[in-house]
Enzyme design. Structure first.
Site, mmCIF file in Angstrom:
data_model
loop_
_atom_site.group_PDB
_atom_site.id
_atom_site.type_symbol
_atom_site.label_atom_id
_atom_site.label_comp_id
_atom_site.label_asym_id
_atom_site.label_seq_id
_atom_site.Cartn_x
_atom_site.Cartn_y
_atom_site.Cartn_z
ATOM 1 N N TYR A 140 59.354 -19.938 -5.386
ATOM 2 C CA TYR A 140 58.479 -20.671 -4.464
ATOM 3 C C TYR A 140 58.794 -22.162 -4.423
ATOM 4 O O TYR A 140 58.364 -22.872 -3.523
ATOM 5 C CB TYR A 140 57.002 -20.479 -4.842
ATOM 6 C CG TYR A 140 56.476 -19.090 -4.567
ATOM 7 C CD1 TYR A 140 57.293 -18.107 -4.009
ATOM 8 C CD2 TYR A 140 55.169 -18.741 -4.865
ATOM 9 C CE1 TYR A 140 56.837 -16.836 -3.759
ATOM 10 C CE2 TYR A 140 54.690 -17.455 -4.615
ATOM 11 C CZ TYR A 140 55.530 -16.508 -4.064
ATOM 12 O OH TYR A 140 55.068 -15.250 -3.819
ATOM 13 N N LYS A 187 63.214 -8.647 -13.555
ATOM 14 C CA LYS A 187 64.158 -7.787 -12.836
ATOM 15 C C LYS A 187 65.543 -8.071 -13.421
ATOM 16 O O LYS A 187 66.498 -8.396 -12.704
ATOM 17 C CB LYS A 187 64.068 -8.104 -11.326
ATOM 18 C CG LYS A 187 64.787 -7.140 -10.422
ATOM 19 C CD LYS A 187 64.150 -5.783 -10.311
ATOM 20 C CE LYS A 187 65.013 -4.847 -9.478
ATOM 21 N NZ LYS A 187 64.593 -3.429 -9.548
ATOM 22 N N ASP A 219 59.631 -3.271 -10.621
ATOM 23 C CA ASP A 219 59.355 -2.090 -9.785
ATOM 24 C C ASP A 219 58.609 -1.032 -10.592
ATOM 25 O O ASP A 219 57.644 -0.420 -10.123
ATOM 26 C CB ASP A 219 60.642 -1.537 -9.163
ATOM 27 C CG ASP A 219 61.816 -1.522 -10.123
ATOM 28 O OD1 ASP A 219 61.734 -2.158 -11.190
ATOM 29 O OD2 ASP A 219 62.835 -0.874 -9.816
ATOM 30 N N ASP A 243 52.560 -13.070 -8.328
ATOM 31 C CA ASP A 243 51.753 -13.158 -7.108
ATOM 32 C C ASP A 243 51.351 -11.750 -6.675
ATOM 33 O O ASP A 243 50.178 -11.451 -6.404
ATOM 34 C CB ASP A 243 52.612 -13.843 -6.023
ATOM 35 C CG ASP A 243 51.798 -14.226 -4.804
ATOM 36 O OD1 ASP A 243 50.591 -13.935 -4.771
ATOM 37 O OD2 ASP A 243 52.380 -14.806 -3.870
ATOM 38 N N ASP A 247 47.593 -9.380 -7.698
ATOM 39 C CA ASP A 247 46.741 -8.825 -6.637
ATOM 40 C C ASP A 247 46.515 -7.325 -6.846
ATOM 41 O O ASP A 247 45.395 -6.839 -6.710
ATOM 42 C CB ASP A 247 47.377 -9.053 -5.255
ATOM 43 C CG ASP A 247 46.874 -10.340 -4.614
ATOM 44 O OD1 ASP A 247 46.325 -11.183 -5.346
ATOM 45 O OD2 ASP A 247 47.016 -10.487 -3.383
#
Ligand code: NAD
Length: 351
Positions: A140, A187, A219, A243, A247
């Site tokens: 980001y 990852k 994943d 992020d 959620d």
């Protein structure tokens, strides 16, 4: 004496913050501590008054406080403003100016609300873990970034100090939770930056040998959170993965109105519900104040080192829910919903 800066903001922000401050007053009487609350304009409310979503005065007051309590910002009235003047820009700025590098989001399923989850009761009952999301680095913020007609690009980069400080925070929290297991999510099978993340987390882990560390690919983690959320105790991950995963983790517990958060830096900390200003129910005394009340509990845990006060708040929420009181967002069809102020009063009564 705790100094708290209150920035209620817009929409339901002032309503839920008022509820949280009542709970603060109740625990201060119960535990015998003193505090001050100074309120400052933020978001649309500040824009209407001063032409700026975040004034230097409000920012300075947040810097001088021991902790900041934020309601929510934004609403249709300010949606057409230019990008850099929007409420979201003020949120990003306050996090950056206060150096809030870690975002903590609990995923806790209250027994009385297991049926509010979209997952089966036997899967979610007993879920109680904390996600530590790195907040000021990663893709980001990485440079270079941009797009043209034929390409779009961002850069995912982590510096050693950025990984070290969030990993340390997560391990320390795990220690406080009675040597909870830490799952670091990356990852590393594809991304070099993730391999670096993993290496640094393992180096920090050497200072916490009593804590179990598990590495998991992002994943797989997304699947595991909905398959068996009870396997997690503390999750630590980067900005992008965090992020999304925070959620998912939050929503398996039920309503947006239940979810608190903490954003922590080395000097400052800000506590806020994860929901927005809910313009559709603003000013109607309908909002669920629990997310903001639980944010105050997190303040006592993470800023004031008073887990017993936090525990009293969480217990009071649990007890109030166990009596069957529900705001509209968590009421089942046909169930009578109570107001923001009535839910606050029910929790205060339990304290
Ligand atoms: P929202 O979270 O405000 O509302 C989504 C839905 O959830 C609405 O139906 C709302 O009524 C309900 N809801 C949210 N909080 C609730 C609560 N405490 N009790 C009961 N119901 C609740 O998200 P949105 O509608 O996408 O955004 C509305 C505004 O809030 C926008 O201007 C957006 O930019 C802003 N926003 C601010 C923040 C923040 O301040 N951190 C976060 C998200 C959105």
């Amino acid at each position: 004496m705790y100094r708290i800066a209150s920035i209620p903001g817009d929409g339901i922000g002032p309503e839920v913050v008022a509820g949280a401050l009542e709970v603060l007053s109740a625990v201060s009487k119960k535990f015998g501590f003193e505090y001050t609350v100074e309120e400052h304009p933020f978001g649309g409310a500040s824009y209407d008054l001063h032409g700026s979503m975040l004034t230097d005065e409000t920012l300075e007051a947040c810097r001088n406080a021991d902790a900041v309590l934020l309601g929510a910002v934004g609403g249709p009235k300010w949606e057409s403003l230019p990008h850099d003047k929007k409420p979201e820009a003020a949120l990003l700025r306050i996090r950056k100016e206060l150096g809030l590098f870690a975002n903590l989001r609990p995923a806790k399923v209250y027994d009385a609300l297991v049926s509010a989850s979209t997952l089966k009761e036997e899967v979610v009952k007993g879920t109680d873990f904390m996600v530590f999301r790195e907040l000021t680095g990663g893709i980001y913020f990485g440079q270079p970034r941009g797009y043209d007609e034929n390409r779009g690009w961002n850069t995912m980069v982590y510096e050693r100090y950025e990984v070290e400080r969030i990993a340390r925070l997560a391990f320390e929290a795990a220690r406080k939770r009675g040597n909870a297991k830490v799952t670091s999510i990356d990852k590393a099978n594809v991304l070099e930056v993730s391999q670096f993340w993993r290496n640094v987390v393992h180096e920090v882990h050497k200072d916490f040998p009593e804590i179990e560390l598990v590495d998991m690919y992002v994943d797989n983690a997304a699947m595991q959170i909905v398959r068996n959320p009870k396997q997690f105790e503390v999750i630590v991950t980067g900005n992008l993965f965090g992020d999304i995963l925070s959620d998912i983790s939050g929503m398996i517990t039920g309503s947006l109105g239940m979810l608190p958060s903490a954003s922590i830096g080395s000097k400052h900390a800000l506590y806020e519900p994860i929901h927005g200003s809910a313009p559709d129910i603003a000013g109607q005394n309908k909002a669920n104040p629990i997310a903001t009340i639980a944010s105050v509990a997190m303040m006592f845990e993470h800023s004031f080192g008073k887990p017993e006060v936090a525990r009293a708040i969480y217990d009071a929420i649990e007890q109030a829910l166990a009596t069957g009181v529900r705001t509209a967002d968590i009421a089942r069809p046909g169930e009578l919903a109570i107001s923001t102020t009535a839910m606050t009063a029910a929790i205060v009564a339990c304290i």
